[in-house]
Design an enzyme around this catalytic site. Sequence first.
Site, PDB file in Angstrom:
ATOM      1  CE  LYS A 203      -6.427  -1.320  49.586  1.00  0.00           C
ATOM      2  NZ  LYS A 203      -5.832  -2.621  49.871  1.00  0.00           N
TER       3      LYS A 203
HETATM    4  C1  5RP Z   1      -9.196  -6.020  48.399  1.00  0.00           C
HETATM    5  C2  5RP Z   1      -8.102  -5.439  49.190  1.00  0.00           C
HETATM    6  C3  5RP Z   1      -6.763  -5.949  48.930  1.00  0.00           C
HETATM    7  O1  5RP Z   1      -6.085  -6.255  50.061  1.00  0.00           O
HETATM    8  C4  5RP Z   1      -5.897  -4.955  48.276  1.00  0.00           C
HETATM    9  O2  5RP Z   1      -6.584  -3.848  47.776  1.00  0.00           O
HETATM   10  C5  5RP Z   1      -5.243  -5.526  47.173  1.00  0.00           C
HETATM   11  O3  5RP Z   1      -4.168  -4.774  46.850  1.00  0.00           O
HETATM   12  P1  5RP Z   1      -3.804  -4.579  45.348  1.00  0.00           P
HETATM   13  O4  5RP Z   1      -5.022  -4.010  44.669  1.00  0.00           O
HETATM   14  O5  5RP Z   1      -2.667  -3.600  45.377  1.00  0.00           O
HETATM   15  O6  5RP Z   1      -3.403  -5.906  44.788  1.00  0.00           O
HETATM   16  O7  5RP Z   1      -8.277  -4.570  49.987  1.00  0.00           O
HETATM   17  O8  5RP Z   1     -10.155  -5.079  48.187  1.00  0.00           O
END
Ligand code: 5RP
Length: 290
Positions: A203
């Site tokens: 991710k």
């Molecule tokens: C923190 C994470 C979070 O779960 C995620 O990235 C948060 O999602 P968003 O940025 O869309 O609110 O991995 O690093």
Amino acid sequence: MADAEDIQDAARFHVGVAHRSEPFFLKGCEHLDWGIKNRLANIFDPTSGRTVMLAFDHGYFQGPTSGLERIDLDIVPLARYADTLMLTRGILRTSIPPSYNRGIVLRATGGPSILKELSNEEIAISIEEAIRLNAAAMAVQVYIGGEYETKSIHNLTRLVDAGNRYGIATLAVTAVGREMTRDARYIRLATRICAELGATYVKTYYVPGFETVTAACPVPIVIAGGKKQPELDALTMAYNAVQQGASGVDMGRNIFQADNPAAMIQAVRKVVHDNATPQEAFDLLQQLKG
Ligand code: 5RP
């Protein structure tokens, strides 16, 4: 008579017809064992090959984030629109109905709160616990270039080893420290390192030049939503990401902080799974809100 039976038998066994074996739909995952592929097929939709992950694990370092004060009331109703949920074991046990039957991506590292140096994380779950909770994947934060870079990489490789032993995927989350420049060069470096060190999928953040990031990474990439933006901007980011090779989104705040989260997640699905343009998805959003 005996001859006729032989002919029927031959027909049933389809002698001479090669055994059919469907190729697995996810990039870089063909070599994996059946169990992990089955779990991945519960995270990614096999029809589109993409996923809309609903991320609401923010509480593991920042407590009751805006929009996540009541997971039972505000997030559980969205679960039906998500391909998978990304969350902590505490929220899974207390708030998610066990009848939820898509993949669970468990937050597997943690430690420091927002009051401390965030990158100093440890592995925060055992593999037995992940199996007990029927996790499809474990999510680990990786801080390339950060103060605790090596430690976070060790967290990743330990979880990859444990996950591979039992067929559970590992999601490497590339966390970008304030001191890092969030550009294609950095994101290529971070995502490629995660893939090289065994992450099942990665991710990361969408950046201009994203097609070079997906091209250089041999496993699927999903994009993080990041800070809340105007809805059309968030839909445009998701659109650009999937059109440039992302296998979906892992979106939190842009969904649960939207003024109509159920409508927003459905609009995101339109972009991710149906290749709708941002404007088409935005029109759907307005219609659903209406
Ligand atoms: C923190 C994470 C979070 O779960 C995620 O990235 C948060 O999602 P968003 O940025 O869309 O609110 O991995 O690093």
